[in-house]
Design an enzyme around this catalytic site. Structure first.
Site, short mmCIF file in Angstrom:
data_model
loop_
_atom_site.label_atom_id
_atom_site.label_comp_id
_atom_site.label_asym_id
_atom_site.label_seq_id
_atom_site.Cartn_x
_atom_site.Cartn_y
_atom_site.Cartn_z
N LYS A 1 15.85 -5.60 4.79
CA LYS A 1 16.11 -4.52 5.75
C LYS A 1 17.52 -4.57 6.35
CE LYS A 1 11.35 -3.56 7.19
NZ LYS A 1 10.46 -3.34 8.35
N ASN B 1 14.82 0.64 7.09
CA ASN B 1 13.62 0.57 6.24
C ASN B 1 13.45 1.83 5.39
OD1 ASN B 1 12.60 2.48 8.05
ND2 ASN B 1 10.53 1.66 7.88
N ARG C 1 5.82 -17.03 21.29
CA ARG C 1 5.56 -18.48 21.13
C ARG C 1 6.84 -19.28 21.36
NH1 ARG C 1 3.61 -20.23 15.26
NH2 ARG C 1 5.62 -19.27 14.81
N ASP D 1 10.34 2.67 11.45
CA ASP D 1 9.38 1.84 12.19
C ASP D 1 9.36 2.22 13.68
OD1 ASP D 1 8.47 0.29 10.03
OD2 ASP D 1 10.12 -1.14 10.26
N THR E 1 11.79 -3.12 2.55
CA THR E 1 10.98 -4.03 3.36
C THR E 1 11.50 -5.45 3.23
OG1 THR E 1 8.71 -4.62 3.94
CG2 THR E 1 9.16 -4.31 1.59
N LEU F 1 0.83 -1.20 0.00
CA LEU F 1 0.00 0.00 0.00
C LEU F 1 0.87 1.26 0.00
CD1 LEU F 1 -2.67 -1.13 2.63
CD2 LEU F 1 -2.90 -1.06 0.13
N TYR G 1 -3.09 -4.94 10.19
CA TYR G 1 -4.12 -4.02 9.68
C TYR G 1 -5.03 -4.67 8.65
CZ TYR G 1 -0.54 -3.08 6.11
OH TYR G 1 0.40 -3.21 5.12
N GLY H 1 10.00 -10.87 16.47
CA GLY H 1 10.52 -10.70 15.12
C GLY H 1 11.00 -9.28 14.88
N LYS I 1 13.64 -17.35 21.11
CA LYS I 1 13.67 -16.06 20.43
C LYS I 1 13.23 -14.93 21.35
CE LYS I 1 12.34 -15.11 16.16
NZ LYS I 1 11.45 -15.14 14.97
P1 ATR Z 1 8.33 -9.69 11.43
O1 ATR Z 1 9.73 -9.39 11.00
O2 ATR Z 1 7.28 -9.18 10.48
O3 ATR Z 1 8.07 -9.24 12.83
P2 ATR Z 1 8.95 -12.48 11.95
O4 ATR Z 1 10.36 -12.15 12.16
O5 ATR Z 1 8.60 -13.67 11.11
O6 ATR Z 1 8.13 -11.28 11.33
O7 ATR Z 1 8.27 -12.65 13.39
C1 ATR Z 1 6.99 -13.10 13.54
C2 ATR Z 1 6.60 -13.11 15.00
O8 ATR Z 1 5.24 -13.56 15.07
C3 ATR Z 1 7.41 -14.06 15.86
O9 ATR Z 1 7.47 -13.54 17.16
C4 ATR Z 1 6.57 -15.34 15.80
O10 ATR Z 1 6.75 -16.20 16.89
P3 ATR Z 1 7.95 -17.30 16.89
O11 ATR Z 1 9.21 -16.56 17.26
O12 ATR Z 1 7.54 -18.29 17.90
O13 ATR Z 1 8.00 -17.86 15.49
C5 ATR Z 1 5.19 -14.75 15.85
N1 ATR Z 1 4.16 -15.64 15.28
C6 ATR Z 1 3.90 -15.84 13.97
N2 ATR Z 1 2.88 -16.70 13.82
C7 ATR Z 1 2.48 -17.06 15.07
C8 ATR Z 1 1.45 -17.92 15.61
N3 ATR Z 1 0.61 -18.59 14.79
N4 ATR Z 1 1.34 -18.01 16.94
C9 ATR Z 1 2.16 -17.32 17.77
N5 ATR Z 1 3.16 -16.52 17.33
C10 ATR Z 1 3.31 -16.37 16.01
#
Ligand code: ATR
Length: 273
Positions: A69, A90, A152, A105, A65, A21, A215, A130, A156
């Site tokens: 990055k 970014n 989760r 960001d 993006t 977008l 969003y 992440g 990490k």
């Molecule tokens: P970004 O750079 O956009 O933040 P990312 O680095 O892939 O994306 O991080 C995604 C985050 O969403 C992580 O914290 C991930 O948790 P894990 O470290 O356990 O992978 C979390 N995440 C994504 N899908 C999830 C789900 N279905 N349930 C819980 N946490 C989720």
């Protein structure tokens, strides 16, 4: 604004970018500011080549993006302290041939939260570890908030907590009753999994400001549940619009038309259905 021989080129480098977008938002901003500039989306696999193209084509700037990055950083002439600290650029600004990297960001997320109140001294709980979480968490710590990270994957989450001077809490154990600000910095709740909550909200009370970075949809299951409990909320367009507004400011030196940018994003999301 007609495109002519003096038009300055901007764009986003990412992969994929087909659903971005950012072109709609930035072109609307350039147009209303009367700037002779245009912003395009570039599906890029070679970050180094894209940065070289910025130089040879005298582009005014670029958004960067996923997944570039961190890869672009090595090819820039300078990287600002915040972007260096979180290891992600970014935004690239071309200052008369010198390419400088920033991370909007962090500013975008902080503006989205600070619209609702200060962060200093507040207890912030953030879900996720992440890239988005790193930017938001870094900003919260800079602003003097205390930070609890739940994720989760414990490994990490623990690593990011240590890096940011935060505390890690396993997701199922996160007690929200004394949390001032709750941020979902994961993709949980995004289409097509719109019914999903990133955590149980049973301990959430009306005192907590709840922000979601998702969003699509605008009303995520988390925000719907939070509003049902009387919580103030910040939807996922806020950080997205304000990070772009900061980019506009870095590129042009002008105040960004943030409200127009927000309306453009909302219109584009609505058109998608
Ligand atoms: P970004 O750079 O956009 O933040 P990312 O680095 O892939 O994306 O991080 C995604 C985050 O969403 C992580 O914290 C991930 O948790 P894990 O470290 O356990 O992978 C979390 N995440 C994504 N899908 C999830 C789900 N279905 N349930 C819980 N946490 C989720």
């Amino acid at each position: 604004m007609a495109i002519d021989a003096k038009t300055t080129l901007y764009g986003v480098f990412g992969n994929p970018v087909a659903h971005s977008l950012s072109p709609a938002m930035h072109n609307a901003a350039f147009g209303t500011a009367g700037l002779n500039a245009v912003y395009l989306a570039f599906g890029v696999t070679d970050a180094k080549g894209a940065v070289a193209a910025m130089r040879s084509l005298s582009m005014g700037g670029a958004s960067v993006t996923i997944p570039h990055k961190s890869a672009v950083m090595d090819h820039l002439d300078g990287v600002d302290d915040t972007a260096r600290a979180i290891g992600a650029v970014n935004t690239i600004v071309n200052r008369e041939g010198t390419l400088l990297g920033y991370n909007s960001d962090v500013d975008g997320a902080m503006r989205a939260l600070e619209e609702k109140g200060t962060i200093m001294g507040k207890k912030v709980a953030m879900i996720g570890a992440g890239g988005a979480a790193r930017a938001i968490g870094y900003g919260v710590r800079q602003k003097g908030g205390t930070l609890v990270i739940a994720n989760r994957s414990a490994s990490k989450g623990e690593a990011l907590a240590q890096e940011l001077g935060a505390v890690f809490c396993p997701l199922p154990e996160l007690d929200l009753s004394d949390v001032d600000i709750l941020v979902n910095a994961t993709s949980v709740g995004m289409v097509p999994n719109t019914g999903e909550l990133p955590l149980s909200v049973s301990s959430l009370t009306a005192r907590t400001l709840v922000m979601d970075i998702v969003y699509n949809p605008l009303a995520t299951a988390l925000l719907v549940a939070a509003r049902a409990k009387g919580c103030p909320t910040v939807d996922g367009t806020a950080m997205f619009v304000y990070q772009a507004a900061r980019q506009f400011e870095l590129w042009t030196g002008l105040a960004a038309p943030a409200e127009l940018m927000r309306r453009t994003v909302l219109g584009a999301l609505k058109a998608r259905g």
